[in-house]
Design a protein around this motif. Structure first.
Motif, PDB file in Angstrom:
ATOM      1  N   VAL A 198      13.170   4.329  -2.276  1.00 46.79           N
ATOM      2  CA  VAL A 198      13.776   3.336  -3.164  1.00 46.79           C
ATOM      3  C   VAL A 198      12.701   2.603  -3.955  1.00 46.79           C
ATOM      4  O   VAL A 198      12.837   2.371  -5.166  1.00 46.79           O
ATOM      5  N   ARG A 199      11.617   2.251  -3.280  1.00 45.91           N
ATOM      6  CA  ARG A 199      10.534   1.521  -3.954  1.00 45.91           C
ATOM      7  C   ARG A 199       9.918   2.361  -5.067  1.00 45.91           C
ATOM      8  O   ARG A 199       9.573   1.845  -6.131  1.00 45.91           O
ATOM      9  N   ILE A 200       9.766   3.656  -4.833  1.00 42.37           N
ATOM     10  CA  ILE A 200       9.205   4.535  -5.865  1.00 42.37           C
ATOM     11  C   ILE A 200      10.095   4.537  -7.108  1.00 42.37           C
ATOM     12  O   ILE A 200       9.601   4.527  -8.242  1.00 42.37           O
ATOM     13  N   GLN A 201      11.410   4.570  -6.892  1.00 43.65           N
ATOM     14  CA  GLN A 201      12.321   4.575  -8.040  1.00 43.65           C
ATOM     15  C   GLN A 201      12.235   3.264  -8.815  1.00 43.65           C
ATOM     16  O   GLN A 201      12.351   3.246 -10.045  1.00 43.65           O
ATOM     17  N   ARG A 202      12.030   2.166  -8.110  1.00 38.16           N
ATOM     18  CA  ARG A 202      11.980   0.858  -8.758  1.00 38.16           C
ATOM     19  C   ARG A 202      10.611   0.573  -9.364  1.00 38.16           C
ATOM     20  O   ARG A 202      10.504  -0.216 -10.302  1.00 38.16           O
ATOM     21  N   GLN A 203       9.575   1.176  -8.797  1.00 37.47           N
ATOM     22  CA  GLN A 203       8.212   0.980  -9.290  1.00 37.47           C
ATOM     23  C   GLN A 203       7.594   2.364  -9.545  1.00 37.47           C
ATOM     24  O   GLN A 203       6.849   2.873  -8.709  1.00 37.47           O
ATOM     25  N   PRO A 204       7.890   2.974 -10.671  1.00 35.78           N
ATOM     26  CA  PRO A 204       7.421   4.346 -10.942  1.00 35.78           C
ATOM     27  C   PRO A 204       5.910   4.500 -10.856  1.00 35.78           C
ATOM     28  O   PRO A 204       5.418   5.608 -10.621  1.00 35.78           O
ATOM     29  N   GLY A 205       5.169   3.411 -11.038  1.00 34.02           N
ATOM     30  CA  GLY A 205       3.719   3.503 -10.947  1.00 34.02           C
ATOM     31  C   GLY A 205       3.231   3.904  -9.569  1.00 34.02           C
ATOM     32  O   GLY A 205       2.078   4.333  -9.414  1.00 34.02           O
ATOM     33  N   LEU A 206       4.094   3.786  -8.562  1.00 30.85           N
ATOM     34  CA  LEU A 206       3.715   4.177  -7.202  1.00 30.85           C
ATOM     35  C   LEU A 206       3.856   5.679  -6.961  1.00 30.85           C
ATOM     36  O   LEU A 206       3.297   6.202  -5.998  1.00 30.85           O
ATOM     37  N   ARG A 207       4.591   6.368  -7.820  1.00 30.21           N
ATOM     38  CA  ARG A 207       4.883   7.781  -7.568  1.00 30.21           C
ATOM     39  C   ARG A 207       3.626   8.639  -7.385  1.00 30.21           C
ATOM     40  O   ARG A 207       3.583   9.496  -6.489  1.00 30.21           O
ATOM     41  N   PRO A 208       2.564   8.456  -8.215  1.00 28.08           N
ATOM     42  CA  PRO A 208       1.369   9.293  -8.009  1.00 28.08           C
ATOM     43  C   PRO A 208       0.744   9.145  -6.625  1.00 28.08           C
ATOM     44  O   PRO A 208       0.116  10.089  -6.130  1.00 28.08           O
ATOM     45  N   LEU A 209       0.913   8.002  -5.975  1.00 25.81           N
ATOM     46  CA  LEU A 209       0.352   7.815  -4.640  1.00 25.81           C
ATOM     47  C   LEU A 209       0.958   8.813  -3.653  1.00 25.81           C
ATOM     48  O   LEU A 209       0.295   9.262  -2.719  1.00 25.81           O
ATOM     49  N   TYR A 210       2.214   9.148  -3.872  1.00 26.76           N
ATOM     50  CA  TYR A 210       2.911  10.093  -3.004  1.00 26.76           C
ATOM     51  C   TYR A 210       2.793  11.524  -3.546  1.00 26.76           C
ATOM     52  O   TYR A 210       2.571  12.464  -2.782  1.00 26.76           O
ATOM     53  N   ALA A 211       2.930  11.667  -4.850  1.00 33.28           N
ATOM     54  CA  ALA A 211       2.886  13.001  -5.450  1.00 33.28           C
ATOM     55  C   ALA A 211       1.524  13.664  -5.267  1.00 33.28           C
ATOM     56  O   ALA A 211       1.438  14.890  -5.183  1.00 33.28           O
ATOM     57  N   ASP A 212       0.451  12.877  -5.206  1.00 32.79           N
ATOM     58  CA  ASP A 212      -0.896  13.436  -5.100  1.00 32.79           C
ATOM     59  C   ASP A 212      -1.334  13.667  -3.651  1.00 32.79           C
ATOM     60  O   ASP A 212      -2.443  14.151  -3.419  1.00 32.79           O
ATOM     61  N   ALA A 213      -0.499  13.312  -2.694  1.00 33.85           N
ATOM     62  CA  ALA A 213      -0.821  13.595  -1.296  1.00 33.85           C
ATOM     63  C   ALA A 213      -0.829  15.098  -1.061  1.00 33.85           C
ATOM     64  O   ALA A 213      -0.104  15.849  -1.722  1.00 33.85           O
ATOM     65  N   MET A 214      -1.653  15.548  -0.128  1.00 37.07           N
ATOM     66  CA  MET A 214      -1.693  16.996   0.118  1.00 37.07           C
ATOM     67  C   MET A 214      -0.481  17.455   0.933  1.00 37.07           C
ATOM     68  O   MET A 214      -0.149  18.640   0.959  1.00 37.07           O
ATOM     69  N   LEU A 215       0.197  16.502   1.599  1.00 36.98           N
ATOM     70  CA  LEU A 215       1.358  16.849   2.409  1.00 36.98           C
ATOM     71  C   LEU A 215       2.306  15.654   2.426  1.00 36.98           C
ATOM     72  O   LEU A 215       1.899  14.534   2.706  1.00 36.98           O
ATOM     73  N   ARG A 216       3.570  15.927   2.097  1.00 34.09           N
ATOM     74  CA  ARG A 216       4.602  14.892   2.127  1.00 34.09           C
ATOM     75  C   ARG A 216       5.632  15.308   3.172  1.00 34.09           C
ATOM     76  O   ARG A 216       6.188  16.420   3.100  1.00 34.09           O
ATOM     77  N   LEU A 217       5.913  14.417   4.121  1.00 35.96           N
ATOM     78  CA  LEU A 217       6.842  14.692   5.203  1.00 35.96           C
ATOM     79  C   LEU A 217       7.967  13.664   5.171  1.00 35.96           C
ATOM     80  O   LEU A 217       7.702  12.463   5.055  1.00 35.96           O
ATOM     81  N   LEU A 218       9.194  14.111   5.260  1.00 33.99           N
ATOM     82  CA  LEU A 218      10.321  13.191   5.241  1.00 33.99           C
ATOM     83  C   LEU A 218      10.444  12.504   6.597  1.00 33.99           C
ATOM     84  O   LEU A 218      10.595  13.154   7.624  1.00 33.99           O
ATOM     85  N   ASP A 219      10.408  11.180   6.579  1.00 30.75           N
ATOM     86  CA  ASP A 219      10.452  10.386   7.815  1.00 30.75           C
ATOM     87  C   ASP A 219      11.774   9.617   7.890  1.00 30.75           C
ATOM     88  O   ASP A 219      11.775   8.409   8.103  1.00 30.75           O
ATOM     89  N   SER A 220      12.887  10.317   7.683  1.00 35.64           N
ATOM     90  CA  SER A 220      14.174   9.628   7.746  1.00 35.64           C
ATOM     91  C   SER A 220      15.295  10.614   8.020  1.00 35.64           C
ATOM     92  O   SER A 220      15.654  11.423   7.161  1.00 35.64           O
ATOM     93  N   ARG A 221      15.860  10.536   9.214  1.00 35.21           N
ATOM     94  CA  ARG A 221      17.029  11.355   9.516  1.00 35.21           C
ATOM     95  C   ARG A 221      18.231  10.897   8.700  1.00 35.21           C
ATOM     96  O   ARG A 221      19.102  11.706   8.347  1.00 35.21           O
ATOM     97  N   VAL A 222      18.295   9.608   8.401  1.00 35.53           N
ATOM     98  CA  VAL A 222      19.399   9.098   7.591  1.00 35.53           C
ATOM     99  C   VAL A 222      19.375   9.723   6.202  1.00 35.53           C
ATOM    100  O   VAL A 222      20.407  10.176   5.690  1.00 35.53           O
TER     101      VAL A 222
END
Length: 273
Positions: free
Chosen positions: A69-93
Protein backbone atom coordinates in the motif's frame (compact mmCIF):
# COMPACT_ATOMS: atom_id res chain seq x y z
CA UNK A 1 6.24 -25.14 10.20
CA UNK A 2 8.17 -27.68 8.18
CA UNK A 3 10.76 -29.65 10.09
CA UNK A 4 14.39 -28.61 10.08
CA UNK A 5 15.26 -31.83 8.30
CA UNK A 6 12.79 -31.27 5.46
CA UNK A 7 13.94 -27.68 5.03
CA UNK A 8 17.56 -28.85 5.01
CA UNK A 9 16.85 -31.42 2.29
CA UNK A 10 15.20 -28.81 0.09
CA UNK A 11 18.02 -26.34 0.71
CA UNK A 12 20.74 -28.83 -0.17
CA UNK A 13 19.02 -29.80 -3.43
CA UNK A 14 19.10 -26.19 -4.59
CA UNK A 15 22.50 -25.21 -3.23
CA UNK A 16 24.11 -28.15 -5.06
CA UNK A 17 23.67 -26.19 -8.31
CA UNK A 18 26.16 -23.51 -9.42
CA UNK A 19 24.88 -20.15 -8.20
CA UNK A 20 24.61 -18.58 -11.65
CA UNK A 21 22.35 -21.47 -12.68
CA UNK A 22 20.30 -21.17 -9.48
CA UNK A 23 19.91 -17.43 -10.05
CA UNK A 24 18.74 -17.84 -13.64
CA UNK A 25 16.13 -20.42 -12.64
CA UNK A 26 14.22 -18.34 -10.08
CA UNK A 27 10.56 -18.33 -11.21
CA UNK A 28 8.58 -15.14 -10.59
CA UNK A 29 4.98 -14.01 -10.33
CA UNK A 30 4.01 -10.40 -11.02
CA UNK A 31 1.69 -8.81 -8.46
CA UNK A 32 0.94 -5.11 -7.96
CA UNK A 33 3.85 -4.10 -10.16
CA UNK A 34 6.53 -6.23 -8.48
CA UNK A 35 8.02 -9.53 -9.61
CA UNK A 36 7.97 -11.86 -6.62
CA UNK A 37 10.07 -15.01 -6.44
CA UNK A 38 7.80 -18.04 -6.58
CA UNK A 39 9.96 -20.29 -4.40
CA UNK A 40 9.36 -22.34 -1.28
CA UNK A 41 11.12 -21.44 1.93
CA UNK A 42 13.53 -24.34 1.45
CA UNK A 43 14.35 -23.25 -2.09
CA UNK A 44 14.99 -19.68 -0.93
CA UNK A 45 17.33 -20.93 1.78
CA UNK A 46 19.19 -22.99 -0.80
CA UNK A 47 19.34 -20.01 -3.17
CA UNK A 48 20.88 -17.85 -0.46
CA UNK A 49 23.23 -20.56 0.79
CA UNK A 50 24.52 -21.04 -2.76
CA UNK A 51 25.40 -17.38 -3.16
CA UNK A 52 29.18 -16.81 -2.88
CA UNK A 53 30.26 -14.92 0.22
CA UNK A 54 32.23 -12.45 -1.89
CA UNK A 55 29.42 -11.78 -4.37
CA UNK A 56 28.55 -8.10 -4.88
CA UNK A 57 26.08 -6.90 -2.26
CA UNK A 58 22.50 -7.76 -3.09
CA UNK A 59 19.49 -7.55 -0.83
CA UNK A 60 16.25 -9.38 -0.10
CA UNK A 61 12.94 -7.66 0.63
CA UNK A 62 9.79 -9.24 2.06
CA UNK A 63 6.87 -6.91 1.25
CA UNK A 64 3.61 -7.34 3.15
CA UNK A 65 0.26 -5.59 2.73
CA UNK A 66 1.48 -2.45 4.50
CA UNK A 67 4.51 -2.18 2.22
CA UNK A 68 2.47 -2.71 -0.94
CA UNK A 69 0.00 0.00 0.00
CA UNK A 70 2.81 2.40 0.88
CA UNK A 71 4.49 1.82 -2.49
CA UNK A 72 1.27 2.73 -4.29
CA UNK A 73 0.91 5.90 -2.23
CA UNK A 74 4.59 6.85 -2.46
CA UNK A 75 5.82 5.75 -5.92
CA UNK A 76 9.31 7.00 -5.10
CA UNK A 77 9.72 3.96 -2.85
CA UNK A 78 9.16 1.46 -5.67
CA UNK A 79 12.84 1.32 -6.80
CA UNK A 80 13.84 0.24 -3.28
CA UNK A 81 11.85 -2.95 -3.83
CA UNK A 82 12.19 -3.32 -7.59
CA UNK A 83 16.00 -3.20 -7.39
CA UNK A 84 16.25 -5.93 -4.75
CA UNK A 85 17.80 -9.15 -6.01
CA UNK A 86 14.96 -11.15 -4.45
CA UNK A 87 11.41 -10.16 -3.51
CA UNK A 88 9.41 -12.52 -1.29
CA UNK A 89 5.74 -12.11 -0.46
CA UNK A 90 5.32 -11.91 3.32
CA UNK A 91 1.53 -11.99 3.55
CA UNK A 92 -0.84 -14.93 3.47
CA UNK A 93 -3.70 -12.44 3.47
CA UNK A 94 -2.45 -10.81 0.25
CA UNK A 95 -1.86 -14.19 -1.40
CA UNK A 96 -5.35 -15.43 -0.56
CA UNK A 97 -6.98 -12.15 -1.57
CA UNK A 98 -5.11 -12.20 -4.89
CA UNK A 99 -6.32 -15.71 -5.66
CA UNK A 100 -9.87 -14.74 -4.67
CA UNK A 101 -9.84 -11.98 -7.30
CA UNK A 102 -8.45 -14.31 -9.98
CA UNK A 103 -4.86 -13.08 -9.81
CA UNK A 104 -1.87 -15.43 -9.63
CA UNK A 105 -0.05 -15.33 -6.29
CA UNK A 106 3.55 -16.29 -5.54
CA UNK A 107 4.54 -18.61 -2.75
CA UNK A 108 4.43 -16.92 0.65
CA UNK A 109 7.77 -16.84 2.48
CA UNK A 110 7.44 -14.91 5.75
CA UNK A 111 10.54 -12.91 6.58
CA UNK A 112 10.44 -14.16 10.15
CA UNK A 113 10.53 -17.79 8.97
CA UNK A 114 13.41 -17.05 6.61
CA UNK A 115 15.36 -15.28 9.35
CA UNK A 116 14.72 -18.08 11.82
CA UNK A 117 16.07 -20.81 9.55
CA UNK A 118 19.05 -18.75 8.47
CA UNK A 119 20.09 -18.19 12.09
CA UNK A 120 19.24 -21.67 13.31
CA UNK A 121 20.52 -23.71 10.40
CA UNK A 122 22.49 -21.90 7.71
CA UNK A 123 24.79 -19.50 9.55
CA UNK A 124 27.83 -21.10 11.17
CA UNK A 125 28.57 -20.05 14.77
CA UNK A 126 32.05 -18.72 13.93
CA UNK A 127 31.17 -16.79 10.78
CA UNK A 128 30.72 -13.00 10.90
CA UNK A 129 27.19 -11.62 11.07
CA UNK A 130 26.30 -7.95 10.66
CA UNK A 131 23.21 -6.41 12.29
CA UNK A 132 21.93 -2.89 11.69
CA UNK A 133 19.30 -1.92 14.24
CA UNK A 134 17.99 -3.44 17.52
CA UNK A 135 19.00 -2.60 21.06
CA UNK A 136 22.33 -3.94 22.29
CA UNK A 137 20.71 -6.15 24.91
CA UNK A 138 18.56 -7.82 22.26
CA UNK A 139 21.59 -8.48 20.07
CA UNK A 140 23.49 -9.90 23.05
CA UNK A 141 20.57 -12.20 23.85
CA UNK A 142 20.35 -13.30 20.22
CA UNK A 143 24.06 -14.13 20.08
CA UNK A 144 23.94 -16.03 23.35
CA UNK A 145 20.83 -18.05 22.51
CA UNK A 146 22.03 -19.12 19.06
CA UNK A 147 25.79 -19.30 19.57
CA UNK A 148 26.73 -16.45 17.24
CA UNK A 149 30.34 -15.64 18.04
CA UNK A 150 31.18 -12.77 15.65
CA UNK A 151 28.38 -10.23 15.56
CA UNK A 152 29.03 -6.67 14.39
CA UNK A 153 26.23 -4.39 15.60
CA UNK A 154 25.22 -0.77 15.12
CA UNK A 155 21.90 0.80 16.07
CA UNK A 156 21.50 4.13 14.25
CA UNK A 157 19.67 7.00 15.95
CA UNK A 158 15.98 7.65 15.46
CA UNK A 159 15.36 9.53 12.23
CA UNK A 160 18.78 8.66 10.82
CA UNK A 161 17.33 8.36 7.30
CA UNK A 162 16.58 12.09 7.30
CA UNK A 163 20.15 13.10 8.19
CA UNK A 164 22.78 12.62 5.49
CA UNK A 165 25.61 12.12 7.98
CA UNK A 166 23.72 9.49 9.98
CA UNK A 167 22.61 7.73 6.82
CA UNK A 168 26.20 7.66 5.59
CA UNK A 169 27.27 6.11 8.88
CA UNK A 170 24.69 3.34 8.50
CA UNK A 171 25.81 2.63 4.94
CA UNK A 172 29.48 2.61 5.92
CA UNK A 173 28.76 0.21 8.76
CA UNK A 174 27.49 -2.40 6.28
CA UNK A 175 30.45 -1.76 3.98
CA UNK A 176 33.03 -1.90 6.78
CA UNK A 177 31.70 -5.12 8.32
CA UNK A 178 31.56 -7.66 5.49
CA UNK A 179 29.55 -10.79 6.18
CA UNK A 180 27.80 -13.47 4.19
CA UNK A 181 24.57 -12.22 5.76
CA UNK A 182 23.78 -8.71 6.97
CA UNK A 183 20.47 -8.19 8.76
CA UNK A 184 18.87 -4.76 8.38
CA UNK A 185 16.38 -4.38 11.23
CA UNK A 186 15.53 -0.69 11.29
CA UNK A 187 11.98 -0.89 9.96
CA UNK A 188 10.39 -0.15 6.62
CA UNK A 189 11.21 1.68 4.44
CA UNK A 190 14.42 2.69 6.23
CA UNK A 191 16.07 -0.72 5.95
CA UNK A 192 15.33 -0.81 2.21
CA UNK A 193 16.76 2.70 1.83
CA UNK A 194 20.04 1.60 3.41
CA UNK A 195 20.21 -1.66 1.44
CA UNK A 196 19.48 0.14 -1.82
CA UNK A 197 22.18 2.74 -1.18
CA UNK A 198 24.73 0.06 -0.26
CA UNK A 199 23.95 -1.88 -3.44
CA UNK A 200 24.22 1.22 -5.62
CA UNK A 201 27.64 2.15 -4.23
CA UNK A 202 28.95 -1.32 -5.07
CA UNK A 203 31.57 -1.52 -2.31
CA UNK A 204 30.00 -4.14 -0.05
CA UNK A 205 29.77 -7.91 -0.45
CA UNK A 206 27.31 -10.56 0.64
CA UNK A 207 23.56 -10.60 1.14
CA UNK A 208 21.48 -8.03 2.99
CA UNK A 209 18.15 -9.05 4.48
CA UNK A 210 15.52 -6.40 5.20
CA UNK A 211 13.77 -8.25 8.01
CA UNK A 212 12.19 -5.74 10.43
CA UNK A 213 11.47 -7.25 13.84
CA UNK A 214 12.29 -10.85 12.89
CA UNK A 215 15.44 -11.07 15.00
CA UNK A 216 13.52 -9.89 18.07
CA UNK A 217 11.53 -13.13 17.99
CA UNK A 218 14.78 -15.11 18.04
CA UNK A 219 16.27 -13.01 20.84
CA UNK A 220 13.21 -13.60 23.02
CA UNK A 221 12.37 -9.89 23.22
CA UNK A 222 9.11 -10.32 21.29
CA UNK A 223 6.73 -13.28 21.17
CA UNK A 224 5.63 -14.47 17.74
CA UNK A 225 2.12 -15.69 17.07
CA UNK A 226 1.52 -19.44 17.53
CA UNK A 227 1.84 -21.49 14.38
CA UNK A 228 -1.94 -22.12 13.94
CA UNK A 229 -2.51 -18.35 14.07
CA UNK A 230 0.17 -17.85 11.42
CA UNK A 231 -1.30 -20.52 9.14
CA UNK A 232 -4.73 -18.93 9.46
CA UNK A 233 -3.31 -15.66 8.15
CA UNK A 234 -3.99 -13.91 11.46
CA UNK A 235 -0.48 -13.09 12.58
CA UNK A 236 -1.32 -9.42 11.99
CA UNK A 237 -4.13 -9.70 14.58
CA UNK A 238 -1.75 -11.25 17.09
CA UNK A 239 0.75 -8.42 16.63
CA UNK A 240 -2.03 -5.85 16.85
CA UNK A 241 -3.12 -7.29 20.19
CA UNK A 242 0.47 -7.10 21.47
CA UNK A 243 0.96 -3.44 20.50
CA UNK A 244 -2.37 -1.82 19.58
CA UNK A 245 -1.26 1.78 20.03
CA UNK A 246 1.57 1.48 17.50
CA UNK A 247 -0.04 -0.91 15.03
CA UNK A 248 -3.76 -0.02 14.98
CA UNK A 249 -3.52 2.42 12.10
CA UNK A 250 -1.25 0.11 10.07
CA UNK A 251 -3.49 -2.94 10.32
CA UNK A 252 -6.96 -1.41 10.56
CA UNK A 253 -6.67 1.67 8.33
CA UNK A 254 -3.71 1.46 5.93
CA UNK A 255 -3.21 -2.22 5.10
CA UNK A 256 -6.85 -3.05 4.09
CA UNK A 257 -6.39 -0.73 1.09
CA UNK A 258 -4.42 -3.57 -0.53
CA UNK A 259 -7.75 -5.31 -1.22
CA UNK A 260 -8.84 -2.39 -3.40
CA UNK A 261 -5.50 -2.45 -5.22
CA UNK A 262 -5.86 -6.16 -5.96
CA UNK A 263 -9.41 -5.74 -7.25
CA UNK A 264 -8.27 -2.90 -9.49
CA UNK A 265 -5.43 -4.98 -10.92
CA UNK A 266 -7.70 -7.97 -11.50
CA UNK A 267 -10.26 -5.79 -13.28
CA UNK A 268 -7.57 -4.21 -15.47
CA UNK A 269 -6.26 -7.64 -16.50
CA UNK A 270 -9.72 -8.89 -17.38
CA UNK A 271 -10.27 -5.86 -19.61
CA UNK A 272 -7.07 -6.66 -21.51
CA UNK A 273 -8.11 -10.23 -22.21
Amino acid sequence: MASLNSIATSSRSVSALPFDQVQSEVPTVSLLGLDFADLSLGAVLGWLAARPVNAPFGYVVTPNADHLVRIQRQPGLRPLYADAMLRLLDSRVVARAAKATGLPAPAVVPGSDLTSYLVRQVIEPAEPVTILGMASEAVDALAQRWGLQRVAHYNPPMGFERDSGSMEQAIRFIEDNPARFSFLAVGSPRQCMVAHAVALRGRARGTGLCIGASLLFLSGHELRAPRPVQRAGLEWAWRLAQDPRRLARRYLVDSPAVLRLLRHEARAKRQLQ
